[in-house]
Write a protein that holds these residues in place. Structure first.
Motif, short mmCIF file in Angstrom:
data_model
loop_
_atom_site.label_atom_id
_atom_site.label_comp_id
_atom_site.label_asym_id
_atom_site.label_seq_id
_atom_site.Cartn_x
_atom_site.Cartn_y
_atom_site.Cartn_z
N ALA A 281 27.71 -44.00 -12.71
CA ALA A 281 26.60 -44.26 -11.78
C ALA A 281 25.45 -43.25 -11.97
N LEU A 282 25.65 -42.28 -12.88
CA LEU A 282 24.57 -41.31 -13.11
C LEU A 282 23.38 -41.98 -13.77
N ASP A 283 22.20 -41.73 -13.27
CA ASP A 283 21.01 -42.26 -13.92
C ASP A 283 20.83 -41.55 -15.26
N PRO A 284 20.17 -42.21 -16.21
CA PRO A 284 19.96 -41.53 -17.50
C PRO A 284 19.19 -40.22 -17.31
N ALA A 285 19.56 -39.21 -18.08
CA ALA A 285 18.85 -37.93 -18.01
C ALA A 285 17.46 -38.11 -18.62
N THR A 286 16.47 -37.44 -18.06
CA THR A 286 15.12 -37.59 -18.62
C THR A 286 14.57 -36.22 -19.00
N ARG A 287 13.66 -36.22 -19.97
CA ARG A 287 13.04 -34.96 -20.40
C ARG A 287 12.20 -34.37 -19.28
N GLU A 288 11.59 -35.23 -18.47
CA GLU A 288 10.74 -34.72 -17.38
C GLU A 288 11.56 -33.94 -16.36
N PHE B 142 20.02 -22.22 -22.35
CA PHE B 142 19.85 -22.41 -20.91
C PHE B 142 19.42 -23.85 -20.69
N ILE B 143 19.92 -24.44 -19.62
CA ILE B 143 19.41 -25.76 -19.27
C ILE B 143 19.42 -25.92 -17.75
N ALA B 144 18.37 -26.52 -17.24
CA ALA B 144 18.34 -26.90 -15.82
C ALA B 144 17.95 -28.37 -15.77
N MET B 145 18.59 -29.11 -14.89
CA MET B 145 18.29 -30.55 -14.83
C MET B 145 18.34 -31.04 -13.38
N GLN B 146 17.53 -32.02 -13.13
CA GLN B 146 17.64 -32.75 -11.86
C GLN B 146 18.29 -34.09 -12.17
N LEU B 147 19.41 -34.36 -11.52
CA LEU B 147 20.14 -35.59 -11.79
C LEU B 147 20.18 -36.45 -10.54
N SER B 148 20.32 -37.76 -10.75
CA SER B 148 20.52 -38.60 -9.57
C SER B 148 21.61 -39.62 -9.84
N ILE C 56 19.85 -38.32 -24.40
CA ILE C 56 18.90 -37.21 -24.23
C ILE C 56 19.02 -36.23 -25.39
N LEU C 57 20.22 -36.03 -25.88
CA LEU C 57 20.39 -35.15 -27.04
C LEU C 57 19.60 -35.70 -28.23
N LYS C 58 19.67 -37.00 -28.37
CA LYS C 58 18.99 -37.66 -29.49
C LYS C 58 17.47 -37.51 -29.33
N GLU C 59 17.02 -37.66 -28.10
CA GLU C 59 15.58 -37.57 -27.86
C GLU C 59 15.06 -36.17 -28.19
N TRP C 60 15.79 -35.15 -27.76
CA TRP C 60 15.36 -33.77 -28.09
C TRP C 60 15.26 -33.59 -29.59
N GLU C 61 16.28 -34.12 -30.25
CA GLU C 61 16.33 -33.94 -31.69
C GLU C 61 15.16 -34.66 -32.36
N HIS D 194 11.89 -32.99 -31.66
CA HIS D 194 11.91 -31.56 -32.00
C HIS D 194 11.51 -30.71 -30.80
N ASP D 195 12.08 -30.99 -29.67
CA ASP D 195 11.78 -30.22 -28.46
C ASP D 195 12.22 -28.77 -28.66
N ARG D 196 11.29 -27.85 -28.43
CA ARG D 196 11.65 -26.43 -28.58
C ARG D 196 11.96 -25.87 -27.21
#
Ligand code: BG6
Length: 477
Positions: free
Chosen positions: A266-273, A303-309, A438-443, A446-448
């Protein structure tokens, strides 16, 4: 509670995890009479060593990783007596037939795979082809359980070719932490919380796992992993599931794991925003992340911080904020449940007070606080203050109950045949299915990661993630 008699084989028996956690944990259980005196532990590894050599190795590990007061010489000698060693070749046939006579019939038989996942399939196969595993033998596998969904599925398939799901114990040591189990006791053993445990009464949930250490020494593993794979996909996801799941009908393995699985789905997809990734910079006497991993071009986050819903009836609209990182201000793992404010205050606007909070401390200082508003004692009129109803385990139950380690608890559950605190194959796959995009999107993009000061709470952007909605992280102290 003592467990049944058993033989436990530890593949990777001379490795780091065995030295630091598995063997000291087993010793503690032995010394406190919770491991049967006849039980046997057989170290297995590629190198040549005899039983005497292994005992010397384990003695050194106990001296290094246990408090001197815990190592009574008579207990250590009796424990070492329970040990044996077998050299095996995980990818060949050497040593397997020699292991057979070391195992007894009629006792619980468990095999702990404390080795690289690339060997899981080989070992599982040889246990079966050499007739070492029975239908009721158990295997314990360590993380990382896959690098992405495809590799996790491949690992599950390799294990499933030789063992049934009820024989496979996938360890997530966070589930063995005392307070994590207590979370279930608090949620499902009290009437107080359940009516409030939803989006109507909970404003937000925060999960923080902060560490002060860097990744030095594990750089080559970590740089291919990063905080998302190393901590979020497994440990933090498990914590989130326990907070968010529906009450299972029974405290039994599949009932609990079915409910956890529904949360992940039921977790919404993680987003870069809604994600902030960071990398620690050099400190006055600490190396930078780049130096630790010896890769100046690394795009891996420490380090990672995320807002999840979570999109279901219970949680729609309540944000779950998670953050984890290395080289932060303090070592602290906690879950903070912040309730809604009262709908209307009958007190003066400046009387004070704040919304209720339930703080569940995993480490250090394991325990829970329920923060409630009361009148400040004394003659100052109706001034409201916020006080903790504090239950620190060490104060209440003594250091021993508070301080026993997650690994030893989980190993004892393996011997008992209780899978409640272990991850099922479909749960692991669902967690990867959520993590992969989301891992794929970062890759691809090339999110730094953003550099952050060592000894801080991570990049400032992580504070902004909550400020946007008028909220704030509970301070890391
Ligand atoms: C491990 C991670 O699984 O958990 C490490 O690989 C991390 O990177 C560790 O340091 C944290 O565990 P604990 O029990 O010390 O919080």
């Amino acid at each position: 509670i003592p467990v049944e008699d058993f033989d436990l084989v530890i593949f990777g028996g001379t490795g780091d995890l065995a030295r630091r956690k598995i063997l000291p944990g087993l010793y503690r259980r032995f010394a406190t009479g919770q491991m049967p005196p006849e039980a046997r532990i057989i170290g297995a590894a590629r190198g040549e060593m005899d039983a005497e050599g292994y005992r010397a190795f384990v003695r050194a590990a106990l001296n290094e990783f246990l408090a001197p007061g815990d190592c009574a010489p008579a207990d250590v000698a009796r424990f070492l007596d329970r040990l044996d060693f077998q050299s095996v070749d995980a990818r060949g046939e050497g040593g397997w037939d020699e292991m057979k006579p070391k195992l007894r019939e009629g006792v619980v038989r468990a095999f702990y795979f404390s080795v690289s996942p690339s060997l899981f399939g080989d070992i599982a196969e040889r246990l079966r082809t050499h007739g070492l595993a029975h239908r009721d033998s158990r295997i314990v596998v360590e993380k990382p359980f896959g690098h992405d969904l495809a590799s996790a599925k491949a690992l599950n398939a390799e294990l499933a070719a030789h063992f049934a799901e009820d024989q496979i114990y996938r360890i997530d040591h966070y589930l063995g932490k005392e307070t994590v189990q207590n979370l279930m006791a608090v949620r499902f053993g009290n009437i107080l919380f359940e009516p409030l445990w939803n989006h109507q009464y909970i404003d937000n949930v925060q999960i923080t796992v902060a560490e002060t250490v860097g990744v030095g020494g594990r750089g080559s593993y970590y740089d291919h992993s990063g905080a998302m794979r190393d901590m979020v996909q497994n440990h933090i996801m498990q914590l989130l599931c326990l907070i968010a799941m529906e009450p299972p009908a029974k405290f039994d393995p599949d009932a609990v794991r079915d409910e956890k699985l529904k949360v992940i789905r039921a977790l919404d997809p993680a987003t870069r925003e809604h994600t902030v990734r960071g990398q620690y910079a050099a400190g006055s006497d600490t190396p930078s992340y780049f130096d630790d991993v010896e890769n100046d071009a690394s795009e891996t986050e420490s380090f990672i911080a995320m807002q999840l819903s979570i999109s279901n009836w219970r949680w729609k609209g309540t944000p779950f904020f998670i953050r984890t990182g290395k080289r932060m201000k303090a070592r602290l793992s906690e879950i903070v449940i912040t309730f809604q404010p009262t709908p209307h205050s009958i007190f003066d606007a400046d009387a004070g007070g704040m919304p209720n909070q339930l703080v569940i401390r995993l480490q250090p200082n394991e325990g829970m606080d329920l923060r409630v508003t009361i009148k400040e004692p004394g003659p100052g009129g109706m001034r409201l203050i916020d006080v903790p109803l504090d239950m620190t385990f060490a104060e209440r139950f003594g250091q021993e109950a508070a301080g026993s380690d997650a690994y030893e608890r989980l190993i004892m559950d393996v011997i008992r045949g209780n899978q409640t605190l272990f991850m099922r194959g479909d749960e692991v796959e669902a967690a990867w299915a959520w993590t992969d995009p989301i891992l794929k999107e970062w890759e691809e993009k090339h999110d730094r990661p953003i550099p952050y000061e060592p000894g801080s709470a991570g990049p400032d952007q992580s504070l902004a993630l909550l400020h946007r909605s008028g909220r704030a992280w509970r301070e890391i102290k």
